[in-house]
Design a protein around this motif. Sequence first.
Motif, short mmCIF file in Angstrom:
data_model
loop_
_atom_site.label_atom_id
_atom_site.label_comp_id
_atom_site.label_asym_id
_atom_site.label_seq_id
_atom_site.Cartn_x
_atom_site.Cartn_y
_atom_site.Cartn_z
N GLU A 1 0.85 -1.17 0.00
CA GLU A 1 0.00 0.00 0.00
C GLU A 1 0.89 1.23 0.00
N SER B 1 -4.55 6.46 1.68
CA SER B 1 -4.10 5.33 0.88
C SER B 1 -4.22 5.66 -0.60
N LYS C 1 -1.76 -2.30 9.91
CA LYS C 1 -1.92 -0.85 10.02
C LYS C 1 -2.48 -0.44 11.39
N GLN C 2 -3.13 -1.37 12.05
CA GLN C 2 -3.70 -1.07 13.38
C GLN C 2 -2.67 -1.29 14.49
N TYR D 1 -5.05 -8.94 2.14
CA TYR D 1 -5.43 -7.58 2.51
C TYR D 1 -5.82 -7.50 3.99
N GLU D 2 -6.27 -8.66 4.56
CA GLU D 2 -6.57 -8.66 5.99
C GLU D 2 -5.29 -8.43 6.79
N TYR E 1 -3.17 0.26 -3.82
CA TYR E 1 -3.05 -1.04 -3.20
C TYR E 1 -2.76 -2.01 -4.33
N GLU F 1 -4.33 -4.78 6.69
CA GLU F 1 -5.25 -3.96 7.50
C GLU F 1 -4.93 -4.11 8.99
N GLN F 2 -4.66 -5.35 9.40
CA GLN F 2 -4.29 -5.59 10.81
C GLN F 2 -2.98 -4.89 11.16
#
Lengths: 282, 435, 421
Positions: free
Chosen positions: B191, B277, B263-264, B256-257, B280, B260-261
């Motif tokens: 990303e 963003s 990034k948290q 992509y999961e 991607y 996303e994780q």
Amino acid sequence: MHIVACIKQVPDTAQVKIDPETKTLIRTGVESICNPYDLVAVEAAVQLAEKYSGKVTVITMGPPQAESALRDCLALGAQQAILLSDRAFAGADTLATSYTLAQAINKINDADPVSLVLCGKQAIDGDTAQVGPGIATRLGYNQFTYVAEVIGLDPASNTITVRREIEGGSEVIEGKLPAVLTAELNLAAPRYASLPELVRSLRQEIKVWGARDVAALPEQVGLKGSPTMVREIFVPPARGGGQVFDTNEDKGNAVAGFLDTFFGKEQRLLEELLAKDGHAQE
Amino acid sequence: MKETFDVAIVGAGPAGISAACILAEAGIKTIVFERGEYPGAKNLSGAVLYGHNLAQVLPDYIERGCPVERNIVESRIWYLSKDGGYSIGYRDRIFAGERKFNAVTVGRAKFDRWFAEQARKKGALVVPATVVVDLLRNERGWVAGVVTGRADGEVQAKVTLFADGINSPLARKTGFRAEPKPEQVSLAVKECIELPAEVIDQRFNVGREEGVTAEILGEITEGMDGIAVLYTNRSSLSLAIGANLADFRDHKKKPYELIEQLKQHPMLAPLIAGGKSLEYIAHWLPEGGYDAIPKLYGDGYLIAGDSALLFNALHREGNNLAMASGKMAAEAIIEALKRDDCSRRGLAGYGDRLADSFVLKDMKKYRRFGKFRYEHKELYGPLPHLAGEAAREMLTVNGVSKKQKQKLIMQHLRQGKFGLLRLARLAWQGWRSVK
Amino acid sequence: MPKNSRGREIAEVIPDKCIGCQLCLAACPVDAIVMDKGVAKIDPEKCTGCGKCVDVCPVNSILFEKVRKKKKPVVAAGPVPVSEYGGVAVFIEIHQDKGAEVAWELVGKARELAEKLGTPVLGFLFGSNVEPVAREAIAYGCDTVYVMDNPLLQTYLPKVYGKALAEMCQQVKPEILLLGATPLGRDLASVVATVLGTGLTADCTGLDIDAQERLLLMTRPTFGGNIMATILCRNYRPQMSTVRPRVMRLPKKDLSRQGEIKPVAFVPPQDELPRIIEFIPRAAEIGGVDITRAPVLVVVGKGACNPQHMPMFEELAHLMGGAVACSRPVVESGLLPYVRQVGQTGRTVAPKIYIGVGVSGAVQHLVGMQGSEKIIAINTDRNAPMVQIADYALIGDYLKIVPELIKGFEARATGVKGAGA
């Protein structure tokens, strides 16, 4: 027969997206392309040149990067490409643009007389459709806008017959050369260049002409030669803020709720509408 | 098409263009085919390049206006559990001074376009928007050029260099090299996150145009053999996470999961906060290591870069091996053309060069590293988890004595079946796989 | 006058006169002149008949009688004394012998602008036997209608109309000139602006007056409709603008209004003019549907692209006195013809009510329908761009919603004032 095609490099508006949060334009990654209507004009020019053993010169006014749009046109089969690039040209509106292009066509005409000028009917960034007619007017050529078909061309009698798209239909019209044609999308289908043509387009030298090369008067080009000026640029107020009726959420009847609101709020609109058409159930 | 060329190159990425630069410089008639609208088209991702490798191809790359995003002055390694992580980093003034441009980040879209332009200036013909769909073969079965998807699109060449990346439909169709097996590739998603340059300067504590790279391991890949990387570009961050394709398949995880994780994660979230963003993308990386490398050359052809599955899985240097292999392929081609022998034997100089260079030496050195990682999934699950627990225990101030805390940690380790002996063995095996 | 094999009129050297100075060799852009036995000689096949050699010959030894076709290109005259101009003029386009609706819409807008400026509304009318149209123009709001009445003006030719309208402007000196952004209007406006050397802003969606500076503020969408620009023309007159049909409101017609009709002399151009051979009416407008004129549009999108449901959409459209249109994917699927397509590559529409069924709202589509008065979106996706811009959004399955709408609309419509039972 010598044909000049005028093209413009434009941002690919198909790639433009709006940022949903800020409601501003996302320009990142937006590529410059050759205006699609202009590619049609070039293809049509090349087809005519092939048929009547002529040649095609492509010209554009723009920054040095506009060279890539010219190469796309060379790949379609144009023989020559000229880039009109000069700081003095910057900030031109349609009037100054048509002046600069007309000056260039005059110069091209001196070396090898021009029978036809082809342009796209409009550019997809500005949608003004003014430059083609402007060139015709300045050069004193006949002008055929929105051309969907070239029906005939007779080099002996110097006449061309075209079909134009106009309000309510199309007209077939015949006139003398030299002429300016502006192309509708259905005038021609730009070809997928063959490898040798593509290679030729990549190798060919592109001439660059400045204001002096085309004997342009300083007060007629660029910002100075442009009567119009932009006072303000803004993002259109988002329409939105509308009412949402969700048939999934609502246990009652969302559609009925909508109709009640609609008939309540839009009384005037409905009256206009229904009065005009007699009655609704007709 | 009637015109013939000495060399046809398939792909205008780092490998293909490196070769084209060297060949054109030597006056060899070279044509490069690129499937995208232009080299680097629609590739917004960032990459780390090493100045040394770039200088081997273009000594004056800085003067030629190489579009460098940031000069890397610090490298970080993070080992993360779900909720925390260890970080070590090394920064050195030498990387801002005499070894400036030791490593740099570049945007691939800009860099590839610029790089191809340099090859063109040297005299190579770079043909965009053209797909190579098949190969020409001569009467002896040698590769004798390429067939493109355009009309009149056959091009004869004495030598053809494949530099068309790992995911090559041409390889699939013509079989010039075997398809990699799922466990030999990793699937990475990347990303690009836009942030103002000043914000990046502040968050990474660097000066203008200076940057940081971070390699990130641990629970973030959820027990799969994989890694994440974070690069600073001028006004964006490149964040990528990847794992072995076979692992993705077996663990039924979605790439992509993972991102996303990630990034948290508390180590990352503050660095990317407020970023937008931009893009991607997903791509494959060759991870098979030394043992997966296909036959690298044959009668009338060579293979370079990702297409040859050249990738150093430990140091994540695909682009750099691509450039180095492209250069060596070009040198071998020059020799072969001089001798007028473009057979497998004539092109053998490529194999010798690669074997003599860091490219294959490094890959050989790390040949067991991939297997080690793949077989020790505890590196990406229980181990970082326990390591996190241990640190958390030690650092939490709650009146428990340090001695008691150590005891608790050892208990945790044993419960997690990580006795000291096992940890020692793991470390030893890991060391052996890269020594 | 000699010609070469390509039919090009060429220059000839008179050998007796030529002094062999070679100036013409340098002047020839195509290297058609060589020295032969001390005198210039023109290669007829190379010569393009440009006449440059004639200009430089010091002894007039080159014969070139061709009427120099090279006209001086039209060049803008420079800033004009702005205060000499007055009145808001509207070009009254004639469509099938009647005043085009867009012209009346513009007269309505011109009225509004003229009142802010304290100046009259002028109609500029061209054609043959057009007095009834001139009267109508007054009924819609013109104070004075200037008319050029001539059989040559029966049909539109850019050269004829361009000259006529430019001369009208030079005589009457309006400060503002508005034209409909129809194919004819856009074509003509460009010609006139070029001849007069003044500024022209195409496809305006908003017109207003800056009272302080006495300037026309012309607002138009640009960049594919994503950005609006307000443009002005400070030092040149008239300030010219084209406006698309159905953007401005049609004013009330008042047959009792008084106004003046003034004939203006028409001088036909000298050029040899093109000839219109035939007019082919667009098939869709013979018995079919013109989506640009329907007051209500039911627009079918990709999410509702099912031939079995078309009768339902037709019923809804018919009920509301409208037509069915669609987005591009529906045309590509072959369900509806191109003439029904709304959007950048299709038609621009501005109905009173736009109902999008399963239309997600790509930028290219939105550009072609943003002028709609009320937008109703029917969509499963709450976040679709069309839902975002809609005045009313119905979220859910259109198969349930549309039949309910039909039923509910029927029941309520009879209650609306003016709807005959």
